[in-house]
Motif scaffolding. Structure first.
Motif, short mmCIF file in Angstrom:
data_model
loop_
_atom_site.label_atom_id
_atom_site.label_comp_id
_atom_site.label_asym_id
_atom_site.label_seq_id
_atom_site.Cartn_x
_atom_site.Cartn_y
_atom_site.Cartn_z
N LEU A 246 7.48 -1.33 4.43
CA LEU A 246 7.80 -1.68 2.99
C LEU A 246 8.35 -0.63 2.15
O LEU A 246 8.82 0.49 2.69
CB LEU A 246 6.32 -2.10 2.63
N ALA A 247 8.60 -0.73 0.83
CA ALA A 247 9.14 0.16 -0.04
C ALA A 247 8.33 1.36 -0.01
O ALA A 247 7.31 1.43 0.30
CB ALA A 247 9.05 -0.64 -1.40
N GLY A 248 9.23 2.48 -0.04
CA GLY A 248 8.56 3.73 -0.17
C GLY A 248 8.05 4.39 1.07
O GLY A 248 7.67 5.36 1.24
N GLY A 249 8.69 3.67 2.21
CA GLY A 249 8.47 4.31 3.52
C GLY A 249 6.87 3.86 4.05
O GLY A 249 6.57 4.38 4.97
N ARG A 250 6.53 3.01 3.19
CA ARG A 250 4.74 2.42 3.69
C ARG A 250 5.07 1.53 4.82
O ARG A 250 5.73 0.61 5.01
CB ARG A 250 4.20 1.81 2.43
#
Length: 265
Positions: A246-250
């Motif tokens: 996901l966004a932000g490397g999640r």
């Protein structure tokens, strides 16, 4: 914690019976995959993560039929990666029940036996309840939670062996139905748990991932807005590719109808 890679081929497959869509039962195989993460606490050789074990294993090792999760707890002991079960933690993402014959889709019932099986054999077990999980009579639930090896992450965070774990029970839906809660309650609780700066978040219903990784968009939005980005373990809907970014490397690891063994790289 981040997943570095997952072996595409399973290291173990556990045969079980599962309710067929048009009635009767299907013979299925539960895949178990090995994966590497960037780090684990020194006292842990591995973490077993799994969910949606809605099946039965008939006449397992001379015993009467077992819930798939009960049989999996035993079968995993055959793997070299789990040669020292006292150094292995277990995370359960919910929906661990099957009708005794494995022939009823969406059956709900008592899953204390699965939690007890993992707690008896491994260092500890933690996790959440899915929408089909029940925990027997009140006395049965009290006995289960009294074990120092059992940690239900029912809308809370805690620390085990240096890992910060958090979880939110059930799924978003009509709160008048068992195993469901309204969206505001679920998402508000999720925000509170995320604020605890957890390393691992366990959900039953998870976020949407890529185009073919169905999930809840509101849960995804909350995860992407959170200050911290834990590795999220979930199930409820099956993904062919178990890992999403996901966004932000999640990262999100979907364990619907599979088990993944996380080891330090």
């Amino acid at each position: 914690m981040r997943v570095v890679d997952i072996d595409p081929e399973p290291c173990l497959q556990v045969p079980y019976l599962n309710a067929a869509r048009r009635g009767g039962v299907d013979s299925c195989l539960l895949p178990v995959h090995l994966a590497r993460v960037d780090a684990l606490p020194a006292c842990l050789d591995a973490l077993v993560v799994t969910g949606d074990l809605q099946g039965v294993v008939p006449s397992h090792m001379g015993a009467e039929s077992l819930l798939l999760g009960e049989a999996l707890a035993i079968e995993l002991l055959e793997l070299d990666a789990l040669a020292q079960p006292a150094r292995v933690g277990v995370l359960l993402a919910g929906d661990l029940y099957s009708a005794p014959g494995g022939d009823v889709r969406g059956a709900s019932g008592d899953v204390t036996g699965v939690w007890e099986a993992f707690a008896e054999l491994y260092r500890w077990v933690a996790g959440v309840a899915g929408n089909h999980d029940r925990f027997g009579a009140e006395k049965d639930a009290r006995r289960l939670y009294a074990s120092p090896r059992v940690h239900r992450l029912d809308d809370r965070a805690l620390e085990l062996d240096g890992l910060r774990l958090g979880g939110v029970d059930h799924i978003i839906g009509n709160p008048d139905k068992p195993g469901r809660r309204d969206a505001f309650d679920f998402l508000d609780t999720l925000a509170l748990v995320l604020a605890e700066d957890v390393d691992l978040l366990v959900l039953h219903e998870g976020p949407s991932g890529g185009p073919s990784q169905r999930g809840n968009d509101a849960i995804r939005s909350h995860l992407e807005r959170a200050a911290s980005g834990p590795l999220t373990i979930c199930g409820h809907t099956h993904w062919d590719a178990p890992l999403a970014e996901l966004a932000g490397g999640r990262q999100v690891l979907n364990v619907d109808a599979r088990a993944v063994i996380l080891q330090a790289q």
